[in-house]
Design a protein around this motif. Structure first.
Motif, mmCIF file in Angstrom:
data_model
loop_
_atom_site.group_PDB
_atom_site.id
_atom_site.type_symbol
_atom_site.label_atom_id
_atom_site.label_comp_id
_atom_site.label_asym_id
_atom_site.label_seq_id
_atom_site.Cartn_x
_atom_site.Cartn_y
_atom_site.Cartn_z
ATOM 1 N N LEU A 167 -17.458 12.875 -1.640
ATOM 2 C CA LEU A 167 -18.631 12.146 -2.125
ATOM 3 C C LEU A 167 -19.256 12.839 -3.326
ATOM 4 O O LEU A 167 -19.609 12.202 -4.316
ATOM 5 C CB LEU A 167 -19.659 12.000 -1.002
ATOM 6 C CG LEU A 167 -19.333 10.950 0.043
ATOM 7 C CD1 LEU A 167 -20.383 10.920 1.129
ATOM 8 C CD2 LEU A 167 -19.242 9.581 -0.612
ATOM 9 N N LEU A 197 -17.125 12.322 -6.320
ATOM 10 C CA LEU A 197 -17.255 10.938 -6.784
ATOM 11 C C LEU A 197 -18.487 10.799 -7.665
ATOM 12 O O LEU A 197 -18.450 10.231 -8.754
ATOM 13 C CB LEU A 197 -17.456 10.002 -5.595
ATOM 14 C CG LEU A 197 -16.271 9.275 -5.031
ATOM 15 C CD1 LEU A 197 -16.745 8.210 -4.071
ATOM 16 C CD2 LEU A 197 -15.479 8.634 -6.142
ATOM 17 N N PRO A 256 -6.917 2.476 -1.848
ATOM 18 C CA PRO A 256 -6.089 1.382 -1.329
ATOM 19 C C PRO A 256 -4.819 1.912 -0.685
ATOM 20 O O PRO A 256 -3.730 1.456 -0.976
ATOM 21 C CB PRO A 256 -5.785 0.565 -2.579
ATOM 22 C CG PRO A 256 -5.837 1.559 -3.677
ATOM 23 C CD PRO A 256 -6.792 2.635 -3.279
ATOM 24 N N VAL A 290 -10.757 6.769 3.464
ATOM 25 C CA VAL A 290 -11.795 5.803 3.828
ATOM 26 C C VAL A 290 -13.046 6.030 2.978
ATOM 27 O O VAL A 290 -13.621 5.110 2.412
ATOM 28 C CB VAL A 290 -12.140 5.909 5.327
ATOM 29 C CG1 VAL A 290 -13.386 5.102 5.640
ATOM 30 C CG2 VAL A 290 -10.980 5.417 6.171
ATOM 31 N N VAL A 291 -13.438 7.307 2.876
ATOM 32 C CA VAL A 291 -14.645 7.620 2.121
ATOM 33 C C VAL A 291 -14.490 7.190 0.667
ATOM 34 O O VAL A 291 -15.388 6.598 0.072
ATOM 35 C CB VAL A 291 -14.949 9.124 2.206
ATOM 36 C CG1 VAL A 291 -16.034 9.503 1.223
ATOM 37 C CG2 VAL A 291 -15.364 9.494 3.610
ATOM 38 N N ASN A 342 -18.513 10.040 -11.630
ATOM 39 C CA ASN A 342 -19.177 8.837 -12.132
ATOM 40 C C ASN A 342 -20.253 9.201 -13.134
ATOM 41 O O ASN A 342 -20.419 8.576 -14.174
ATOM 42 C CB ASN A 342 -19.769 8.066 -10.958
ATOM 43 C CG ASN A 342 -20.479 6.799 -11.410
ATOM 44 O OD1 ASN A 342 -21.694 6.746 -11.430
ATOM 45 N ND2 ASN A 342 -19.713 5.800 -11.801
ATOM 46 N N LYS A 377 0.830 -1.210 0.000
ATOM 47 C CA LYS A 377 0.000 0.000 0.000
ATOM 48 C C LYS A 377 0.861 1.255 0.000
ATOM 49 O O LYS A 377 0.392 2.325 -0.347
ATOM 50 C CB LYS A 377 -0.870 0.030 1.245
ATOM 51 C CG LYS A 377 -1.506 -1.284 1.549
ATOM 52 C CD LYS A 377 -2.968 -1.218 1.291
ATOM 53 C CE LYS A 377 -3.569 -2.585 1.439
ATOM 54 N NZ LYS A 377 -4.948 -2.623 1.137
ATOM 55 N N MET A 402 -6.092 -4.174 -11.945
ATOM 56 C CA MET A 402 -5.455 -4.387 -10.659
ATOM 57 C C MET A 402 -4.276 -5.331 -10.669
ATOM 58 O O MET A 402 -3.264 -5.060 -10.049
ATOM 59 C CB MET A 402 -6.474 -4.845 -9.636
ATOM 60 C CG MET A 402 -6.950 -3.669 -8.833
ATOM 61 S SD MET A 402 -8.049 -4.204 -7.589
ATOM 62 C CE MET A 402 -8.851 -2.679 -7.204
ATOM 63 N N SER A 435 -12.510 5.012 -0.402
ATOM 64 C CA SER A 435 -12.034 3.633 -0.401
ATOM 65 C C SER A 435 -10.768 3.495 -1.249
ATOM 66 O O SER A 435 -10.660 2.692 -2.149
ATOM 67 C CB SER A 435 -13.191 2.746 -0.775
ATOM 68 O OG SER A 435 -13.043 1.780 -1.647
ATOM 69 N N PRO A 447 -10.944 -1.857 -11.610
ATOM 70 C CA PRO A 447 -10.602 -3.211 -11.141
ATOM 71 C C PRO A 447 -9.858 -4.044 -12.173
ATOM 72 O O PRO A 447 -8.963 -4.806 -11.824
ATOM 73 C CB PRO A 447 -11.966 -3.833 -10.836
ATOM 74 C CG PRO A 447 -12.890 -2.696 -10.636
ATOM 75 C CD PRO A 447 -12.341 -1.529 -11.399
ATOM 76 N N GLU A 448 -10.192 -3.879 -13.445
ATOM 77 C CA GLU A 448 -9.570 -4.781 -14.428
ATOM 78 C C GLU A 448 -8.064 -4.578 -14.545
ATOM 79 O O GLU A 448 -7.357 -5.442 -15.034
ATOM 80 C CB GLU A 448 -10.239 -4.654 -15.807
ATOM 81 C CG GLU A 448 -10.200 -3.279 -16.412
ATOM 82 C CD GLU A 448 -11.513 -2.536 -16.197
ATOM 83 O OE1 GLU A 448 -12.108 -2.744 -15.116
ATOM 84 O OE2 GLU A 448 -11.940 -1.784 -17.085
ATOM 85 N N SER A 466 -15.147 4.870 -12.441
ATOM 86 C CA SER A 466 -15.703 3.924 -11.460
ATOM 87 C C SER A 466 -15.568 4.508 -10.065
ATOM 88 O O SER A 466 -14.614 5.218 -9.764
ATOM 89 C CB SER A 466 -14.995 2.575 -11.544
ATOM 90 O OG SER A 466 -13.662 2.702 -11.130
ATOM 91 N N ILE A 467 -16.553 4.178 -9.225
ATOM 92 C CA ILE A 467 -16.623 4.804 -7.910
ATOM 93 C C ILE A 467 -15.594 4.221 -6.963
ATOM 94 O O ILE A 467 -15.497 3.015 -6.810
ATOM 95 C CB ILE A 467 -18.036 4.607 -7.317
ATOM 96 C CG1 ILE A 467 -19.031 5.424 -8.141
ATOM 97 C CG2 ILE A 467 -18.084 5.033 -5.862
ATOM 98 C CD1 ILE A 467 -20.445 5.276 -7.703
ATOM 99 N N GLY A 468 -14.831 5.091 -6.324
ATOM 100 C CA GLY A 468 -13.907 4.647 -5.291
ATOM 101 C C GLY A 468 -12.657 4.010 -5.859
ATOM 102 O O GLY A 468 -12.577 3.692 -7.051
#
Lengths: 629, 332
Positions: free
Chosen positions: B155, B158, B277, B272-273, B162, B100, B178, B275, B175-176, B168-170
Motif C-alpha cells: 500500500l 502504491l 489481474p 489482492v491488495v 502514484n 490470467k 488493456m 488488485s 486501463p487504456e 495508476s493505482i493497482g
C-alpha cells in the motif's frame, strides 16, 4: 418531492410526437457507420415517436466522451441494467410511473393491462421490437416446461393465478388477471426488472422448438453446456449481460466477453429516447468498467481514475475523497440513501432458546433495549453528525413519513428502559450489575453481524456501553454473511445486526411486503417469513404480526391509493409501536464522485436500489461532458 | 534410476487422489454452498431471488446430490481434462483461469529472479565475511523485508508510486492498454506497474534465502576439503564457486518443489491488495464464495505442480550430489 399516483386509473401516455426537426446533428461516434451505409441515419433508427424524458432542471447536452467506473467483480456489470434504466415503464425522479420503452399502458380494473409498443422501435442489432418478442417470452419461455419447470415468475402471478396473454396486433399485447395485480408494473420498473420480452429473432436459434436438433447439439457443445436449456439460459441473460451478442434495449451494450478485467459498453444506436431537441440519447458514447479490489476503489477514485463512482465508497472515505478533488478533477456530492436504517438490530423472535424467544416476543423488552441506545452519540461519533438519529422506519423524504414513527421508543431514556425491564420481572442482578434471566444466567446478548466493515462494530460498541446502564451485556460476533443467515434462520442467533428497511422511501402504491413477515430474510421473524414464502413451518401467533400479514394481503386487494396509504400507515404504526427492529442510525449519506465536466448529475438526490436503481432514476442517458472532445 | 522414476510416478497417483479428497472436503467444510453465499450477496445489495429458482439452480448445478457423488463427478471430469464449471463466472474453470495465467507467470518469474539476484550475492558475502559489520547490516536489510507486512508495504509503495511517478493505482497495466496488442507503450506500462509487486513479494523471500545460503555455505567452508584446496593454492573465488557453493545449493534445489506452484499462484495477499489481474485473487474469491469447482481445480493444479516439482528436485539432487542415494531406507 414524491407524489402518489393512481395505479388503477393510470394512463401512461407518451409525451412526444415525432421530432419535427429536420436538421438533427448526427452522432459523431456513429458517423462513419452511417457514412458507409452500415447504419441508417438517426431518424430511421429512432421509433416513430421516441420517448422524451423530462429535462426539467437539466441542460441539453452534446455527444461524446466516456464514463469510467470501477467495480469489484466481473458480475457487477449487471448493474448497468440498473444504471441504464431502460424499462417498459419506469419511475421518474418523482417516483411516478412513466412509459419508457412502451408508448402507453392502458389499465382496466387494475387487472387488465394493455401494453402499446412504440412502432419502429428496434433492438440494438436493428431488428424490430414487436409483440412477437412478448409472445416468445410468454409461450416459449415462461410457460415452457423445459425452460421454466416452476412456471412463470412470481411477479407474473396474481393470487397465484397466471394471466391470460393475448397478442392484439403487431404493437399491442395484453395481460389480464382474474383479480387486480398491483405488483405487475412495479416489477417491470424495478432495478432488476422483470423481463417479459426476449429478442425472439436471436433467441430462437437456441430454442428446441425452432432449431434443428443437430444444430442445437452443436451449439450446446460449443458453449460447454449440458443441455439446450443451459445453452438458452446462458445466451439469454438480459440482466447479467454476459453475452455481448444478445440484442438489447438498454442505452449501452456490453461489447466485452467475460472473463475480463475491463468491460466496454458502447452506445446502442437504436436507443429510443431523445432530448428536448429531438437528438437521440444517450449523450455518452461509452461506459468503461474496470475491476479493482474493493479496498483500492476509494484510493483509485481519489486519484481521479473514475468519472462517476458511488459503489464501494462510504461516508468515512469522504474526507479523503474531498482532499483529492483538485488533483483528481472531480467533485464529491453527498446523496441521501434510501434504507430505513443504516444499521438496525433484529431481535430474533424465532430464537431457539425458549427463554430468549419469550423475551424477544415481549414488546416491553424490545422497547427497553431500543430506548437504551444513545442514537445521538452514534451519529456524532461515527457519522460526523451527518446522519439522523431515528428508529427503523420510512425516511423523512417519504410521503408516508410521520415524525412519531421516527421518535417512537427511540429517545435515549435509561430510566424508562430500566423500569420496563423491572416490570418484566428481570430485577435480580449479578455482581457486575448485569440483570439475571429467570433461570439465573446473566443477560448476555450475542449480537451477530456480517462483519464486513468496521462501521458496524464501531456503532455496536457504543450501544454496548449504553446497554450496560440497563444491565444488559452485549457481545459482538462478526461472522460471514452466509453463516450469519443460517444462524438467524435456525434460531441460533438471538440477535443480529443488519441494515434497516430495504426501501425507506416507498409511496403507497408500492407493495408493503417489507413490513410484514413475507421472507425468510427478515431477521426478526425468519421462520414466519419462511412460512409465508414456502408454506412450511408455522405462522405467527402474535396478534400484531398477524395483523401485519392481513394488512399486507389487504394491500394487494385495495381498490384505491387512499386505501393503500391507510394500510401503509397502519403497518408503520404497528412497527413504531412494537419495535420489531431497532434502528440505530438512519439517513447516512453516500459520497458520489463525479468528474467536474460531467453535467446533468443532480447535486442533491437520493441513491437507492429499489426504487431508484441507483443512477438509473436520474436518467444517466442525459449525462454529458461539458467539454467533450 | 529408471525403476526409481517409475516408482515415484506410481506413488504420485494415490498422493494426488488423497489430496483431491482433502481439497474437496476442506472447501465444503464451511456451512452452506455457493448458492447460499450468492443469495447472501445479492441480499446485502438489496436484490432478492425467488426461492424456487434457487431450488432449481441447486438441482441444475447438482448441489442437491450427496457430497461423495459431487466429488466423483468432479474428479472423473478432472482426469478427463474437464476442470469443472465456475458458478461465479458462469464459465468453465479453464476459461476463467486461462488468460490470467500469463500475467501470473510474468509476475512470479520476475519475483523469483529478483529474490535470487538480491539473496545470492548477499548470502555469499555474509558467509565469507561472517560476524562482520557488513554481514550484520546486510542481513538486517533482509530481515526488514521479511518483517514488514507485505500488504502494508504494498500500500505504501502504491501511494508513493502514484504520488511521485503518477502510476495508476493497482493492476498491472494502465486501463487504456488493456485490449490493445502488445506494443512498446504497453510493455512500458507493465514494467511501470510490475516493480511494486515484484519488490514487495521479493523482499519477503530474500531473508530466508540469505539465511539458508549463509548457514549452508559456512558449514561447507569449514570442511577439510576447502582447507586442502586452499593449501594447494586454489584461488579464493574459484575455490568458493567450484565446491562449497555447489554443495550448499542442495536446499535451493530442494526448493524447486515449492517453486513451481508459487509461479502459478503468486503471492495471493499482495495480489489482492494491489488488485493484480493474476490468479491469486481468483482463488481467494472462489474460496470465499464457495465456488467449489473453481477453487478445487485450482488447488488441485497447485498440488499437482508441487508433486511434480518435488520429483524434479529429487532427480536434480541425485544428479548434482552423489551423496544422495535414491533407494533411501533400503540401503540400511
Amino acid at each position: 418531492m414524491f407524489q402518489n399516483f393512481l395505479p388503477y386509473l393510470l394512463l401512461i401516455a407518451s409525451c412526444a410526437v415525432s421530432p419535427a426537426f429536420a436538421q438533427l446533428k448526427p452522432v459523431p461516434f456513429l458517423a462513419d457507420q452511417v457514412a458507409n451505409g452500415s447504419l441508417q441515419p438517426m431518424q430511421e433508427r429512432l421509433p416513430y415517436s421516441p420517448a422524451k424524458p423530462s429535462f426539467f432542471d437539466k441542460e441539453v447536452g452534446q455527444y461524446g466522451g466516456k464514463i469510467r467506473m470501477l467495480m469489484a467483480k466481473a458480475k457487477d456489470i449487471r448493474l448497468m441494467v440498473a444504471f441504464g434504466y431502460s424499462r417498459l415503464v419506469g419511475y421518474d425522479e418523482q417516483l411516478q410511473l412513466k412509459a419508457d420503452i412502451l408508448k402507453q399502458v392502458d389499465i382496466e380494473e387494475g387487472r387488465i393491462f394493455t401494453l402499446h409498443l412504440r412502432p419502429g422501435l428496434r433492438w440494438s442489432d436493428g431488428a424490430p421490437f414487436t409483440a412477437e418478442d412478448f409472445r416468445f417470452y410468454w409461450e416459449d419461455m415462461a410457460t415452457n416446461e423445459t425452460l421454466s419447470p416452476f412456471g412463470p415468475s412470481k411477479d407474473l402471478l396474481s393470487q397465484k393465478e397466471k394471466p391470460v396473454f393475448e397478442v392484439i396486433d403487431e404493437y399491442t399485447v395484453r395481460y389480464s388477471w382474474a383479480s387486480p395485480n398491483p405488483y405487475f408494473l412495479p416489477a417491470l420498473a424495478g432495478p432488476r426488472p422483470l423481463f417479459i420480452y426476449m429478442p425472439a429473432h436471436y433467441m430462437k436459434q437456441f430454442h428446441a422448438d425452432y432449431q434443428s436438433a443437430e444444430k442445437l447439439t452443436l451449439l450446446t457443445e460449443e458453449a460447454h453446456k449440458r443441455n439446450w436449456r443451459g445453452l438458452f439460459v446462458s445466451k439469454g441473460r438480459q440482466y447479467k449481460l454476459t453475452n455481448p451478442d444478445l440484442p438489447s434495449l438498454q442505452p449501452w451494450i456490453n461489447t466485452t466477453r467475460p472473463p475480463a478485467e475491463r468491460f466496454i459498453f458502447k452506445r446502442n444506436p437504436y436507443f429510443h429516447r431523445v432530448d428536448p431537441n429531438g437528438q437521440q440519447l444517450p449523450y455518452i458514447d461509452e461506459i468503461e468498467i474496470n475491476l479493482a479490489s474493493t479496498g483500492l476503489i476509494p484510493a483509485k477514485a481519489g486519484s481521479g481514475d473514475v468519472d462517476l463512482q458511488a459503489r464501494y465508497l462510504r461516508l468515512d472515505n469522504y474526507t479523503f475523497l474531498k482532499e483529492g478533488e483538485e488533483n483528481g478533477n472531480y467533485k464529491v456530492n453527498l446523496w441521501e440513501t434510501g434504507r430505513g436504517a443504516q444499521i438496525a438490530l433484529y431481535p430474533n423472535m424465532n430464537a431457539k432458546d425458549p427463554q430468549w424467544r419469550q423475551l424477544m416476543q415481549d414488546v416491553r423488552f424490545r422497547r427497553a433495549i431500543s430506548m437504551a441506545v444513545d442514537r445521538n452519540e452514534i451519529n456524532q461519533v461515527v457519522y460526523f453528525g451527518l446522519a439522523k438519529d431515528m428508529a427503523n422506519t420510512v425516511l423523512p423524504s417519504c410521503p408516508l413519513f410521520k415524525s412519531e414513527y421516527a421518535t417512537a421508543w427511540s429517545d435515549f431514556n435509561v430510566e424508562a428502559a430500566n423500569q420496563l425491564l423491572d416490570e418484566i420481572g428481570l430485577t435480580k442482578r449479578d455482581a457486575r450489575g448485569i440483570r439475571l434471566l429467570p433461570d439465573g444466567k446473566p443477560m448476555e446478548i450475542l449480537v451477530q453481524t456480517a462483519g464486513e466493515s468496521t462501521e458496524e462494530t464501531d456503532v455496536l460498541s457504543l450501544v454496548e456501553d449504553s446497554w450496560k446502564r440497563i444491565g444488559v451485556q452485549m457481545y459482538v460476533k462478526p461472522t460471514q454473511r452466509e453463516v450469519l443467515r443460517n444462524r438467524v434462520f435456525s434460531g441460533e442467533a438471538i440477535m443480529s445486526a443488519w441494515y434497516g428497511l430495504p426501501n425507506g422511501v416507498p409511496v403507497a402504491s408500492m407493495s408493503p411486503w417489507q413490513m410484514a413477515p413475507t421472507k425468510q430474510d427478515q431477521y426478526q421473524w425468519p421462520q414466519w417469513g419462511r412460512y409465508y414464502e414456502t408454506g412450511k413451518g408455522k405462522p405467527s401467533t402474535m396478534p400484531e404480526v398477524q395483523e401485519l400479514v392481513t394488512l399486507n394481503n389487504a394491500w394487494g386487494m385495495a381498490s384505491s391509493v387512499e386505501e393503500q396509504a391507510q394500510i401503509w400507515n397502519r403497518m408503520l404504526e404497528i412497527h413504531a409501536d412494537q419495535v420489531f427492529s431497532i434502528g440505530l442510525v438512519s439517513g447516512v449519506l453516500q459520497p458520489i464522485v463525479v468528474n467536474k465536466n460531467l453535467m446533468n448529475i443532480p447535486e442533491n438526490a437520493f441513491y437507492n436500489w429499489d426504487p431508484g436503481a441507483y443512477f438509473g432514476i436520474h436518467n444517466m442517458t442525459g449525462f454529458f461532458y461539458k467539454d467533450a472532445e | 534410476m529408471l525403476k526409481y522414476l517409475l516408482k515415484r510416478f506410481l506413488v504420485m497417483i494415490p498422493t494426488l487422489l488423497v489430496i483431491s479428497a482433502l481439497v474437496f472436503i476442506i472447501i465444503q467444510l464451511p456451512p452452506g454452498d455457493y448458492l447460499e453465499s450468492h443469495i447472501a450477496e445479492l441480499e446485502s445489495q438489496g436484490e432478492s431471488i425467488d426461492p424456487q429458482k434457487i431450488e432449481f439452480l441447486r438441482h441444475e448445478y447438482g448441489l442437491d446430490k450427496p457430497l461423495w457423488e459431487q466429488y466423483l463427478v468432479w474428479i472423473t471430469g478432472f482426469v478427463q481434462g474437464d476442470l469443472g464449471y465456475s458458478f461465479e463466472y458462469n464459465l468453465p474453470v479453464a476459461e476463467v483461469i486461462g488468460d490470467k495465467m500469463w500475467l501470473t507467470i510474468i509476475v512470479s518469474f520476475f519475483t523469483i529472479l529478483v529474490t535470487w539476484l538480491i539473496a545470492f550475492p548477499i548470502g555469499m558475502y555474509s558467509a565469507t565475511h561472517p560476524y562482520s559489520w557488513s554481514d550484520y547490516s546486510l542481513t538486517l536489510v533482509g530481515f526488514l523485508g521479511l518483517a514488514t507486512p507485505n500488504f502494508l508495504l504494498a500500500l505504501v509503495m502504491l501511494y508513493l508510486a502514484n504520488r511521485y511517478f503518477g502510476t495508476s493505482i493497482g493492476g498491472l497495466i494502465d486501463p487504456e492498454f488493456m485490449d490493445q496488442d502488445w506494443s512498446w507503450a504497453k510493455l512500458k506500462s507493465v514494467l511501470e506497474h510490475l516493480w511494486i509487486p515484484v519488490l514487495v513479494i521479493g523482499t519477503s523471500g530474500t531473508a530466508g534465502m540469505i539465511r539458508r545460503l549463509r548457514a549452508n555455505l559456512m558449514d561447507e567452508l569449514r570442511k577439510p576439503y576447502v582447507v586442502t584446496g586452499r593449501s594447494k593454492g586454489l584461488g579464493e573465488t574459484r575455490l568458493l564457486i567450484k565446491y562449497p557453493l555447489r554443495l550448499s545449493m542442495n536446499f535451493f534445489i530442494a526448493d524447486i518443489g515449492s517453486l513451481l506452484p508459487s509461479i502459478i499462484s503468486g503471492a495471493e495477499v499482495v495480489a489482492v491488495v494491489l488488485s493484480l489481474p493474476t490468479t491469486g485473487p481468483i482463488l481467494l474469491a472462489a474460496l470465499q464464495s464457495q465456488d467449489m469447482y473453481l477453487a478445487g481445480s485450482f488447488l488441485m493444479f497447485l498440488a499437482a505442480l508441487t508433486v511434480v516439482g518435488v520429483l524434479i528436485s529429487d532427480i536434480l539432487l541425485a544428479m548434482i550430489d552423489p551423496r544422495i542415494r535414491l533407494q533411501g531406507g533400503a540401503q540400511r
